[in-house]
Each structure stands twice: as C-alpha cells, then as structure tokens.
Design a protein around this motif. Structure first.
Motif, PDB file in Angstrom:
ATOM      1  N   TYR A  18       0.860  -1.194   0.000  1.00  0.00           N
ATOM      2  CA  TYR A  18       0.000   0.000   0.000  1.00  0.00           C
ATOM      3  C   TYR A  18       0.889   1.236   0.000  1.00  0.00           C
ATOM      4  CZ  TYR A  18       1.140  -0.166   4.986  1.00  0.00           C
ATOM      5  OH  TYR A  18       1.813  -0.223   6.176  1.00  0.00           O
ATOM      6  N   SER A  19       0.279   2.372  -0.294  1.00  0.00           N
ATOM      7  CA  SER A  19       0.999   3.655  -0.274  1.00  0.00           C
ATOM      8  C   SER A  19       0.053   4.710   0.282  1.00  0.00           C
ATOM      9  CB  SER A  19       1.481   4.043  -1.670  1.00  0.00           C
ATOM     10  OG  SER A  19       0.392   4.149  -2.558  1.00  0.00           O
ATOM     11  N   TYR A  20       0.616   5.883   0.559  1.00  0.00           N
ATOM     12  CA  TYR A  20      -0.166   6.979   1.133  1.00  0.00           C
ATOM     13  C   TYR A  20      -0.136   8.212   0.226  1.00  0.00           C
ATOM     14  CZ  TYR A  20       0.046   4.468   5.635  1.00  0.00           C
ATOM     15  OH  TYR A  20      -0.071   3.534   6.642  1.00  0.00           O
ATOM     16  N   VAL A  21      -1.086   9.091   0.466  1.00  0.00           N
ATOM     17  CA  VAL A  21      -1.036  10.441  -0.086  1.00  0.00           C
ATOM     18  C   VAL A  21      -1.041  11.414   1.089  1.00  0.00           C
ATOM     19  CG1 VAL A  21      -2.302  12.229  -1.343  1.00  0.00           C
ATOM     20  CG2 VAL A  21      -2.110   9.926  -2.304  1.00  0.00           C
ATOM     21  N   CYS A  22      -0.109  12.346   1.083  1.00  0.00           N
ATOM     22  CA  CYS A  22      -0.038  13.375   2.120  1.00  0.00           C
ATOM     23  C   CYS A  22      -0.510  14.702   1.541  1.00  0.00           C
ATOM     24  CB  CYS A  22       1.391  13.531   2.635  1.00  0.00           C
ATOM     25  SG  CYS A  22       1.947  12.168   3.655  1.00  0.00           S
ATOM     26  N   PHE A  39     -12.068   6.081 -10.411  1.00  0.00           N
ATOM     27  CA  PHE A  39     -10.626   6.162 -10.208  1.00  0.00           C
ATOM     28  C   PHE A  39     -10.157   4.951  -9.415  1.00  0.00           C
ATOM     29  CE2 PHE A  39     -12.569  10.413  -9.770  1.00  0.00           C
ATOM     30  CZ  PHE A  39     -12.133  10.967 -10.965  1.00  0.00           C
ATOM     31  N   ALA A  40      -8.895   4.617  -9.643  1.00  0.00           N
ATOM     32  CA  ALA A  40      -8.316   3.523  -8.879  1.00  0.00           C
ATOM     33  C   ALA A  40      -7.718   4.021  -7.575  1.00  0.00           C
ATOM     34  CB  ALA A  40      -7.238   2.826  -9.709  1.00  0.00           C
ATOM     35  N   SER A  41      -7.352   5.287  -7.547  1.00  0.00           N
ATOM     36  CA  SER A  41      -6.655   5.794  -6.365  1.00  0.00           C
ATOM     37  C   SER A  41      -7.022   7.245  -6.103  1.00  0.00           C
ATOM     38  CB  SER A  41      -5.139   5.684  -6.558  1.00  0.00           C
ATOM     39  OG  SER A  41      -4.716   6.535  -7.615  1.00  0.00           O
ATOM     40  N   HIS A  42      -6.734   7.676  -4.891  1.00  0.00           N
ATOM     41  CA  HIS A  42      -6.975   9.068  -4.521  1.00  0.00           C
ATOM     42  C   HIS A  42      -6.078  10.011  -5.327  1.00  0.00           C
ATOM     43  CE1 HIS A  42      -7.896  12.556  -2.125  1.00  0.00           C
ATOM     44  NE2 HIS A  42      -6.648  12.670  -1.706  1.00  0.00           N
ATOM     45  N   SER A  43      -4.822   9.618  -5.541  1.00  0.00           N
ATOM     46  CA  SER A  43      -3.910  10.463  -6.310  1.00  0.00           C
ATOM     47  C   SER A  43      -4.399  10.624  -7.746  1.00  0.00           C
ATOM     48  CB  SER A  43      -2.490   9.877  -6.294  1.00  0.00           C
ATOM     49  OG  SER A  43      -2.484   8.545  -6.781  1.00  0.00           O
ATOM     50  N   GLU A  44      -4.976   9.587  -8.305  1.00  0.00           N
ATOM     51  CA  GLU A  44      -5.539   9.688  -9.657  1.00  0.00           C
ATOM     52  C   GLU A  44      -6.716  10.663  -9.677  1.00  0.00           C
ATOM     53  OE1 GLU A  44      -7.948   6.783 -12.756  1.00  0.00           O
ATOM     54  OE2 GLU A  44      -6.421   5.885 -11.451  1.00  0.00           O
ATOM     55  N   PRO A  48      -0.804  22.284  -5.164  1.00  0.00           N
ATOM     56  CA  PRO A  48       0.277  21.402  -5.664  1.00  0.00           C
ATOM     57  C   PRO A  48       1.148  20.842  -4.552  1.00  0.00           C
ATOM     58  CG  PRO A  48       0.876  23.706  -5.984  1.00  0.00           C
ATOM     59  CD  PRO A  48      -0.530  23.706  -5.442  1.00  0.00           C
ATOM     60  N   THR A  49       0.762  21.034  -3.308  1.00  0.00           N
ATOM     61  CA  THR A  49       1.600  20.606  -2.190  1.00  0.00           C
ATOM     62  C   THR A  49       1.414  19.127  -1.834  1.00  0.00           C
ATOM     63  OG1 THR A  49      -0.112  21.388  -0.671  1.00  0.00           O
ATOM     64  CG2 THR A  49       1.678  22.912  -1.180  1.00  0.00           C
ATOM     65  N   TRP A  50       0.438  18.429  -2.444  1.00  0.00           N
ATOM     66  CA  TRP A  50       0.215  17.020  -2.087  1.00  0.00           C
ATOM     67  C   TRP A  50       1.326  16.153  -2.660  1.00  0.00           C
ATOM     68  CZ3 TRP A  50      -0.721  13.005  -5.579  1.00  0.00           C
ATOM     69  CH2 TRP A  50      -1.038  13.367  -6.890  1.00  0.00           C
ATOM     70  N   GLN A  51       1.510  14.986  -2.028  1.00  0.00           N
ATOM     71  CA  GLN A  51       2.596  14.093  -2.454  1.00  0.00           C
ATOM     72  C   GLN A  51       2.216  12.644  -2.180  1.00  0.00           C
ATOM     73  OE1 GLN A  51       6.638  15.182  -1.218  1.00  0.00           O
ATOM     74  NE2 GLN A  51       6.979  13.032  -0.630  1.00  0.00           N
ATOM     75  N   ARG A  52       2.539  11.796  -3.113  1.00  0.00           N
ATOM     76  CA  ARG A  52       2.342  10.352  -2.924  1.00  0.00           C
ATOM     77  C   ARG A  52       3.568   9.790  -2.227  1.00  0.00           C
ATOM     78  NH1 ARG A  52       2.903   5.385  -5.684  1.00  0.00           N
ATOM     79  NH2 ARG A  52       1.058   4.037  -5.513  1.00  0.00           N
ATOM     80  N   CYS A  53       3.343   9.044  -1.161  1.00  0.00           N
ATOM     81  CA  CYS A  53       4.429   8.498  -0.349  1.00  0.00           C
ATOM     82  C   CYS A  53       4.349   6.978  -0.340  1.00  0.00           C
ATOM     83  CB  CYS A  53       4.362   9.034   1.085  1.00  0.00           C
ATOM     84  SG  CYS A  53       4.537  10.825   1.192  1.00  0.00           S
ATOM     85  N   ALA A  54       5.479   6.347  -0.608  1.00  0.00           N
ATOM     86  CA  ALA A  54       5.487   4.881  -0.743  1.00  0.00           C
ATOM     87  C   ALA A  54       5.380   4.175   0.595  1.00  0.00           C
ATOM     88  CB  ALA A  54       6.754   4.430  -1.468  1.00  0.00           C
ATOM     89  N   ASN A  55       5.752   4.846   1.678  1.00  0.00           N
ATOM     90  CA  ASN A  55       5.752   4.193   2.979  1.00  0.00           C
ATOM     91  C   ASN A  55       5.733   5.245   4.086  1.00  0.00           C
ATOM     92  OD1 ASN A  55       8.511   5.125   3.208  1.00  0.00           O
ATOM     93  ND2 ASN A  55       9.077   3.382   1.894  1.00  0.00           N
ATOM     94  N   LEU A  56       5.718   4.806   5.332  1.00  0.00           N
ATOM     95  CA  LEU A  56       5.634   5.721   6.463  1.00  0.00           C
ATOM     96  C   LEU A  56       6.869   6.599   6.555  1.00  0.00           C
ATOM     97  CD1 LEU A  56       4.049   6.673   8.950  1.00  0.00           C
ATOM     98  CD2 LEU A  56       5.270   4.930  10.279  1.00  0.00           C
ATOM     99  N   ALA A  57       8.028   6.068   6.195  1.00  0.00           N
ATOM    100  CA  ALA A  57       9.243   6.878   6.257  1.00  0.00           C
ATOM    101  C   ALA A  57       9.127   8.116   5.367  1.00  0.00           C
ATOM    102  CB  ALA A  57      10.450   6.036   5.839  1.00  0.00           C
ATOM    103  N   VAL A  61      -2.704  15.784   6.391  1.00  0.00           N
ATOM    104  CA  VAL A  61      -3.669  14.694   6.292  1.00  0.00           C
ATOM    105  C   VAL A  61      -3.001  13.547   5.537  1.00  0.00           C
ATOM    106  CG1 VAL A  61      -5.896  13.949   5.394  1.00  0.00           C
ATOM    107  CG2 VAL A  61      -5.620  16.261   6.327  1.00  0.00           C
ATOM    108  N   ILE A  62      -3.047  12.356   6.128  1.00  0.00           N
ATOM    109  CA  ILE A  62      -2.437  11.171   5.516  1.00  0.00           C
ATOM    110  C   ILE A  62      -3.551  10.206   5.151  1.00  0.00           C
ATOM    111  CG2 ILE A  62      -0.843   9.245   5.854  1.00  0.00           C
ATOM    112  CD1 ILE A  62      -0.456  12.005   8.282  1.00  0.00           C
ATOM    113  N   LYS A  63      -3.607   9.795   3.865  1.00  0.00           N
ATOM    114  CA  LYS A  63      -4.666   8.901   3.387  1.00  0.00           C
ATOM    115  C   LYS A  63      -4.048   7.712   2.653  1.00  0.00           C
ATOM    116  CE  LYS A  63      -7.664  12.878   2.353  1.00  0.00           C
ATOM    117  NZ  LYS A  63      -8.331  13.642   1.269  1.00  0.00           N
ATOM    118  N   VAL A  64      -4.629   6.541   2.847  1.00  0.00           N
ATOM    119  CA  VAL A  64      -4.273   5.400   2.005  1.00  0.00           C
ATOM    120  C   VAL A  64      -4.678   5.743   0.582  1.00  0.00           C
ATOM    121  CG1 VAL A  64      -4.780   2.975   1.510  1.00  0.00           C
ATOM    122  CG2 VAL A  64      -4.449   3.727   3.874  1.00  0.00           C
TER     123      VAL A  64
END
Length: 691
Positions: free
Chosen positions: A106-110, A231-236, A250-259, A283-286
């Motif tokens: 899984y990944s997150y969007v911040c 959509f398949a994902s929130h980032s999409e 434009p400040t959102w970012q897809r993050c691969a993991n908690l780090a 805000v952190i979302k799957v």
C-alpha cells in the motif's frame, strides 16, 4: 449575431479568461477589455433573461440576497478525521493499516490540512449545481450563491468530467486578504476578526453574495466522489480534478511508505508558513480506493486516514518595551518590542498586545519573559508570562493617559476596548494616515502618490488634507527641488492626480476615511443618495434606514457632515473636480403608489429580505426611517420583531402591518406606473384592514 450564440460565446470566453488569470496568473487581455466583455454579457442577459445561464461569469460579483439558508443532506457523509500530535501514533496507525490490509502493499497520499471551511460542491454534467457546508456531517447549509463568487472555483468543468461529481474541499481566506480586511476594520474602528478561518466562515454566512464576493475567498479541492468507481486511487482523482480545472494545491505528495510520510511532515513543518493560507497539520490517506473500502469506517472517522497536527507555533522571549501607534481614527494600539526570536519560519521582533484590557489581564511588565504564539493568527501575539522567571526589577506597564504623538488626553468611549486620541484635526499620525488612506489602491489609487510619498509631503508641510493634493500641480517648482523626485516622476504624479478626478463617487466617499464608513457602506450610501451634498444633508435617522447602514455608522456619518472643517474639505474637493456624484441615471421609480408614506421594517420576513422590502418601498415612492414616531405611517412587522418597537408603535397608534399587507399596496407585476394608486388611496386601503 444571434443573442443566444453571443451569450454562449462570451460565457465560454470569460470562463477561460477567469481560469487563466486565477489559476495560472496569466492575463490574456487587459482589465478594460475583460470588463467590456463582461458588461456586454451582462447587458445581453438583462435583455434576454431566459437565455442567462445559472453559472454565468456575471454571477461572480454576487448580488443574490438570501433570507435564510436551506439545508441539504450530503450524498456521502462528511466524516471527521482522527487527530494526533505524535509520530508514535502515526506508527501505530500504519501498523493498523498493515494489519487491515493483511500484508498487501500500500501507499499513502499526504496533503496539507488547510485551516478553512469544509465545503461539498455538486457538479452535474460539468456545471456547478450546489454548494453545501459540512454542517453536522450529515446535513449542511446550502450556500451555492456564495460559493459562486469564489473566482478560483470553476462554475463549469472542462471536458472529461463525469455526469455527476461531488467535490470536497476547503474554502479559505488568503492571509493577505485577511490582513487587508483587518487593517480596514481597525481604521474604521471596528472589532478585528480573530483569524482567517473565522473570517471565511463568517463570509459564507452573509446573506448578500455581493458582500461575499468582496471578501475574495479561495478554494482548494482535496477529494472527488462519484457514483460507481471512476478512479483507482486518490492520487488519480486529484490529478483528474486538476485536469477538469479545479484548484488543487500542488503541495500534495504520494508516499510509498511511512518513512516518506514522516519526511514530508518534517519538510513542511516550517515550509508551510510560505503558503498563502494557514495550515495546522498534514492529512495522511491510504491512496488505493479499494483498500480504503477494505479498511472501512468507524462511526465518526475513516480507518484509512488520519491527521497529524503540528504543535502551535510558540516561543519564549523577553519583553523590552511597548510602543503605542496612533491610527487614522485615533485608536491607540500597543505593540510589544521583543528580543528577536525564531517563530513559525520568521524572526519575530514585535507582537500584538491588542489593548489596555489585555495588558492588565496579562499583568505585563517590562523585562518579563513572555510566551508568543502564532497559531491561527497572522500577527504574533503575547499569550502569557513566565512568572517564575520574572525579574525582581520588572517594571509594570502603564497605559499612557496622553496621546504619544500630540499629548492630547486620551479618551475611552463607552463599550470600546481602545483608547483614542480625540485631536483628529491636529494629531500628525491621524492626519498622515488619512492622507495615506485617501491615495490607497481601494480609494483614489493615485499613481505616483503612494503612502510613502504622501507621507513625505506631509512631513514637509506640502499637504495636510486630501484637498491639498489637488494644489500640488500648481506647486511644481517646489516639488522639482526635492530629492528623489525627477521631472518624469513629477509629471507622472500630476497625471495621477488629474486621473483621480474620474474615480467613482463611492470610492471617493470611502477615501475620506469617515469612521465606520468602509467600502460596502460607502457604496450603499452613494447608491442611495447619489450625491455627497445629499448624504451630508441627511439626518442620522434617515442615514440609518439605508440598507447596511446601522445607527452607529449613521451617527458617525452625520457627525462628520456637521463639522465645518469637513464641509470646507468637501467644498474644496468639489472645486477641484473630484467626483462627488454617482454617475449614470438614477433608478426610475416604479410608481408613486407609496409617495408620502414612511415605513419602519423590523424582524425577519418570509418572502423577501429586509433589504429587498426596503428597496421595493423606495421604488414605489415610499420612505424608510429607522425609528418609530407619531409621524410614522406604518410599522412592517416580521417574525421575531423586538417587543419594544411594537410597544412604541402601539403607544403612538401607528398601524402595524405584515409583509403580505405591504405587498398588497404595490401594483401587480405588469401594472403601469401611470395607473398606480395615489398615496392617500393606498393608505386608505391599509386603514381598512384596521377598521
């Protein structure tokens, strides 16, 4: 060209120009050309109201009056998020997600957690159809007319959007707009707004969308919901929203993991202060929407999202001195001078102490170590004192009894927090501030004569009042010898002064800096009275009856008008050629049916707002007054009318009528004014109701 085709062409063109300007900072045409296109569309819509589109660019300026807001049920509940201030809590959240997804990748969007007002927008076939506040998460207020005034918000989406889409986002007031608004309120002697979020929330609750438009709100979308799975994902979904023309930060970012999530949090801890809007966390979302469904919801919040809140930005530093600034209206504002200290991405040297009450409440003493916060505020403020570290020789702060600029004894009007200098004719900071206000962008906006230049001219004794500005062209020889003023600068200045004589009357009235007369009040007075002479001749009672003008404003305006110095100022401005009359033809009376009758309106009405009823009365020759007397013709009573007014009307034997009774006096739609009933006949009709 066919009107319908031209309306469509203009609508599309103006939507495009708005999008380019507000979304991409691109000006494809001059302001004059844009205004010309908008005026043409407005004229066509007035001539062909059946062809006007609900999301026309002309709706951006507002103008809709709403007596009260209807409510609507959210198709998808607007849940709240769980909050945490701890990175350990984020690690526990990540472990719960991992368990819930049974080890699947899984990944997150911040995203930034913007400090605004949550809003749900419905688009049907690409057209904005409804705007609803969060409310209780299940139902909210319908504020469609107000959100249509937000210029960064598209009224129609670009091709590719689904037939139905619900866009979630945040309505906010940019920090720069908030600062301008509070500066204006302080100059007008009004209470300051607490923070941009409260200001945005209050704006959305205004009944007049034209006033909302003046607040220059903005919107960021952060979620798109549609029937079925688009959509398949929130980032999409965020990328699609951007492609449709919606404003997405434009400040959102897809993050691969908690780090990577923690790295994003650390990156924006200070960087967030560079944004045009306040944020208080992340805000952190799957990211995967099917995984969101798999994780599900609790009763109050989703299991696939969490908000990390930054601690309130605070610092501890030493209070060295308090200085006192005198504003345009004479308000004396204390400002704390501090040891420089880093706070929220800046070095803070000053902080607000608000007023004498706050100084007493905090028991401030020079030399104290004080706590300074920004939090939701733009300007740092002192929130407390480290009493354990108070030096033995700390000196209690004593609020001055005399004006720090001119020595005049200060006064504190009843019910106000600020002390004021009453020497408005001789206090230099007040005189200079009024000149700076007169030449400011929202007032006369005189090219070549900004705040710094006019302040310099004041210090040199060249100008003391706005009227003196119009004598400057005749004093060219004195100007030419001044440092940093070449011939070209002086020519530009003289041209700017000449051009200011074409500035509309309402801006001149605002520029005079009359206490409590802000932009909106100035516009209402100018529209109602048409000339400065008529305003100055009006009584406080008559002024109070104008929509948006209450008793305090009316008293201030009437008092200003009675002062000989102000009468002389207006006479000089008139002689200089400044616009002191409204341009264009005044609205024609619909009839004289209510001529000779006076009305007081009180309470909340069922079919019309109070302002609309006042306008109807005036259109048909009647007069509005603010108080009840023996000479009053009728008291028009709505719901929740004050008992004091009713009692007074009964005592004076003034007939009390309803909204329906009032409307019965007016000609039916389509009646010609020539066939209107005379005032005595109209009065007789109403008297029959009470016989």
């Amino acid at each position: 060209m066919d009107p319908q085709a031209r309306i469509q062409e203009l609508t599309q063109r103006l939507h495009h120009l708005n999008n380019q300007y507000y979304q991409h900072d691109i000006s494809e045409v001059s302001d004059q050309e844009f205004d010309h296109l908008l005026a043409e569309l407005n004229q066509l819509e007035k001539a062909h109201p059946d062809l006007a589109q609900p999301n026309s660019p002309t709706q951006r300026v507002g103008g809709t009056i709403t007596k009260q807001f209807a409510t609507a049920r959210h198709r998808y509940p607007m849940l709240s998020l769980g909050n945490t201030y701890s990175e350990d809590d984020l690690r526990e959240f990540d472990e719960r997600v991992q368990r819930g997804l049974e080890g699947a990748p899984y990944s997150y969007v911040c995203e930034q957690k913007f400090d605004g007002v949550a809003m749900s927008l419905s688009y049907e076939n690409g057209e904005l159809s409804q705007g609803v506040t969060r409310g209780d998460g299940t139902r909210g207020d319908v504020v469609t007319a107000n959100v249509r005034t937000i210029r960064t918000l598209p009224l129609h989406l670009r091709p590719g959007s689904p037939p139905e889409a619900e866009v979630r986002g945040e309505v906010f007031m940019p920090n720069s707009v908030f600062n301008d608004l509070n500066q204006e309120r302080e100059q007008n002697g009004e209470a300051l707004l607490a923070n941009p979020r409260n200001a945005a929330s209050g704006a959305l609750k205004l009944q007049d969308s034209a006033l909302v438009a003046a607040r220059r709100l903005r919107f960021y979308a952060y979620s798109v919901l549609t029937p079925g799975r688009h959509f398949a994902s929130h980032s999409e979904a965020l990328e699609a929203a951007t492609a449709w023309g919606l404003p997405v930060s434009p400040t959102w970012q897809r993050c691969a993991n908690l780090a990577e999530v923690l790295a994003y949090i650390h990156e924006w801890e200070q960087k967030r202060f560079t944004l045009p809007v306040n944020t208080d966390g992340i805000v952190i979302k799957v990211d995967d929407l099917r995984q969101q469904d798999q994780l599900g919801l609790t009763a109050k919040s989703p299991r696939w999202a969490i908000a990390y809140k930054y601690p309130t930005a605070a610092a501890r530093t030493r209070l060295n001195e308090i200085i006192y600034n005198v504003g345009r209206t004479g308000a004396v504002t204390p400002v704390a001078l501090l040891d420089p200290t880093p706070l929220a991405g800046t070095i803070v040297k000053r902080a607000s102490v608000h007023n004498a009450n706050q100084i007493a409440l905090l028991d401030l003493r020079l030399g104290d170590l004080v706590f300074v916060e920004k939090g939701g505020e733009i300007i740092p403020k002192i929130t407390g004192v480290d009493l354990a570290a108070r030096p033995a020789d700390a000196v209690p702060v004593r609020y001055p009894q005399e004006c720090p600029a001119c020595g005049t004894p200060l006064v504190r009007p009843e019910g106000e927090a600020h002390y004021r200098c009453p020497n408005e004719r001789g206090c230099p900071p007040q005189l200079k501030a009024r000149l700076e206000h007169y030449v400011s962008r929202k007032a006369l906006n005189i090219d070549g004569l900004g705040a710094e230049t006019v302040g310099r001219f004041f210090d040199l004794g060249l100008v003391a009042t706005p009227a003196d500005i119009y004598d400057l062209p005749q004093r060219r020889a004195e100007l030419i010898v001044l440092e940093r003023l070449g011939e070209k600068s002086i020519d530009n200045l003289i041209a700017g002064i000449e051009k200011s004589k074409t500035v509309p009357f309402e801006r001149v009235l605002f520029g005079l800096g009359i206490r409590y007369v802000g932009e909106t009040v100035a516009q209402k007075l100018a529209q109602h009275y048409r000339t400065m002479a008529a305003i100055m001749a009006a009584s406080a009672e008559a002024l109070a009856a104008v929509p948006e003008v209450g008793g305090v404003i009316a008293d201030s305006m009437a008092l200003w008008s009675q002062q000989p110095e102000n009468q002389a100022l207006v006479a000089r401005l008139q002689a200089a050629g400044v616009q002191l009359e409204a341009s264009g033809e005044p609205p024609k009376a619909a009839s004289d049916r209510l001529a000779g009758l006076t009305f007081v309106l009180s309470g909340v009405f069922e079919n019309y707002s109070r302002e609309q009823l006042q306008s109807l009365i005036q259109q048909h020759g009647g007069k509005i007054t603010g108080s009840i007397s023996k000479k009053l013709s009728y008291l028009v009573a709505g719901e929740n009318m004050g008992p004091a007014k009713r009692e007074k009307a009964v005592g004076f034997k003034v007939p009390i009528i309803s909204e329906t009774d009032l409307l019965a006096l007016l000609p039916a739609i389509g009646d010609e004014p020539s066939g209107a009933t005379s005032a005595p006949e109209a009065a007789s009709e109403l008297d029959d109701l009470f016989s």
